[in-house]
Structures are given as structure tokens and as C-alpha cells.
Scaffold this active site. Sequence first.
Site, short mmCIF file in Angstrom:
data_model
loop_
_atom_site.label_atom_id
_atom_site.label_comp_id
_atom_site.label_asym_id
_atom_site.label_seq_id
_atom_site.Cartn_x
_atom_site.Cartn_y
_atom_site.Cartn_z
N HIS A 22 0.84 -1.21 0.00
CA HIS A 22 0.00 0.00 0.00
C HIS A 22 0.87 1.26 0.00
O HIS A 22 0.69 2.15 -0.84
CB HIS A 22 -0.92 -0.01 1.23
N GLU A 23 1.81 1.32 0.94
CA GLU A 23 2.66 2.51 1.04
C GLU A 23 3.63 2.61 -0.14
O GLU A 23 3.88 3.71 -0.65
CB GLU A 23 3.43 2.50 2.36
N HIS A 26 1.93 4.15 -3.12
CA HIS A 26 1.88 5.61 -3.04
C HIS A 26 3.20 6.22 -3.52
O HIS A 26 3.22 7.21 -4.26
CB HIS A 26 1.61 6.06 -1.60
#
Length: 218
Positions: A22-23, A26
Site C-alpha cells: 500500500h505505502e 503511493h
Amino acid sequence: MNEIIQTIAVYALPVLFAITLHEAAHAYAAKYFGDLTAYSQGRMSLNPAKHIDPLGTVLIPVLLALISSPFLFGYARPVPVDFARLRNPKKDMAWVALAGPAANLVMGLLWMALFFVMDAANIDETYFYEVARAGVKVNLVLFAFNLFPLPPLDGGRIMTSVLPMRWAFRFARLEPYGFFIMIGLMMLNLLNYWMIPVITGANALLNILISPLKLLLT
């Protein structure tokens, strides 16, 4: 206590993968659209250690599990994004924010695929099936939670991006209070009115996407 240990053993790997991808998503999206902040700080990485927050990723979830809290909460170290450095800040903000939940949706699909592949291979090990189910569940929950339209969540960033400038500025001013608003919504069980429909819809989408593989394996 044994049930808590078993739960941690089942969910540890899916949670680590979920927050890491997820990170990292980004960070990759931010770099693609022109902001090198996360990249320069070494956060564009698939190494879980780069994204784990000792308090939010480990201590708080474990303590909540130990006290059998009905509210499970945790977080990773947010990837730093300087939206002003994006080529088109207001427009590109939405894509950078959407990258994290999109990564969770893809991971949910991969865990679901693993489940059906193991089933087709007649693997007789309950633990692996439980981990795969946990992988789908964790990623669907993160997908829905992060898309909630309230800053500083990803959904809040997307909402800020699509609103007219005047309203976007006012909406973004909610960010310092976003955490407390979310806690209040969870305690009042109001967040379920968002989470359940989004999770149900995302799960239905995953089942549609996985159907060709299921047909191939049967």
C-alpha cells in the site's frame, strides 16, 4: 491467549504485505507524477521495515487483540508526498492517493487466486488456507477504510482533488480532526454503513475477476 496467538500467526504475513505494498504504491505513483520525496527518503521500497510503525503497526493492534477490543485499529508510517511537486498537483493527487487502495485490491485478488490454486492442488494444510482468507479480508478492509472520503485518508485526498478549488480548500481543513472523527464513527458503529457495502462490492468484483481462473482449475 492461544486464540490470540493463532490469530496473530494467521494475520501477520497478510498485514505486513498489505501495508508494505500500500505505502510502496503511493511512493511509486508519487515518483511517476513528479514528486521524488518518498524516493529520496528510501520509502519507495518493498521492504516492510521501511513502512512499519512500531506503535501503530505492532503495539496498538496487539494490545487491542489482547483486551478483545471490538475496534481493531492500526497504521503504517505514511509515505511522505509533497503534492506541490506533482506536475499537476490537484489532479495528480487523486492518482497518488488511489494507488494505495488499488494495490490492496490487487493483493486481495492474488490471495484469492492462491486459495483456489491450493484447493486445485489438493493441498491439505488448514493454516495456508486461513492465511489466504486473511489476506483477502485484510486487503478488502484496508481498501474500504482508506477510501473513506475524509482527510487524511486516501479517500479524503481523492475528494479534495475532485472538488472545486473553493470547496477543496475548506474540505482539506478537516485533516487535523480526521483521526478523531474516524474514532468517533467507529465507536458509534456508523463506519459500518460505509465499510460493509464497499467491502461487499469489492469482494464481488474480485470474484468476477477470479472466475476465469476458477474455470481453468476445475
